[in-house]
Scaffold this motif. Sequence first.
Motif, short mmCIF file in Angstrom:
data_model
loop_
_atom_site.label_atom_id
_atom_site.label_comp_id
_atom_site.label_asym_id
_atom_site.label_seq_id
_atom_site.Cartn_x
_atom_site.Cartn_y
_atom_site.Cartn_z
N VAL A 39 1.16 7.34 1.19
CA VAL A 39 2.04 6.36 1.84
C VAL A 39 2.75 7.04 3.00
O VAL A 39 2.81 8.27 3.07
N THR A 43 7.85 4.59 4.52
CA THR A 43 7.78 3.72 3.34
C THR A 43 8.52 4.34 2.17
O THR A 43 9.32 3.68 1.50
N PRO A 55 8.48 -3.02 -3.75
CA PRO A 55 7.27 -2.43 -3.17
C PRO A 55 6.03 -2.84 -3.96
O PRO A 55 6.11 -3.22 -5.13
N THR A 59 1.61 1.16 -4.55
CA THR A 59 2.50 2.13 -3.90
C THR A 59 3.36 2.83 -4.95
O THR A 59 3.47 4.06 -4.96
#
Length: 100
Positions: A39, A43, A55, A59
């Motif tokens: 990621v 983020t 999220p 992730t």
Amino acid sequence: MVRLPLTPAEVERGQRLGALLRQARGERSMLVTALDAGVSPETLRKIESGRVATPAFPTIAAIADVLGLSLDAVWAEINQADGAAGPARSGRHARERLAS
């Protein structure tokens, strides 16, 4: 797709998730952690600061894996204060929130 406003409980869970990830990361660099998880550092920063309260599941799974956290432990930690249980929150609405 219209994104619904977050509830106060969702915002609080996002803050707990961020705190948990920050604590688990410890002294490890945010950049290294993010890149290892696949990621962007931005983020990860947004998730840790609570700016991204919901999220995407992949992730969370990738970051938790890099940090050595089980998803069960993450789920239990972020849902501890509001008493939400897994099966009670596994409906279509909850999945849409995780995927957004």
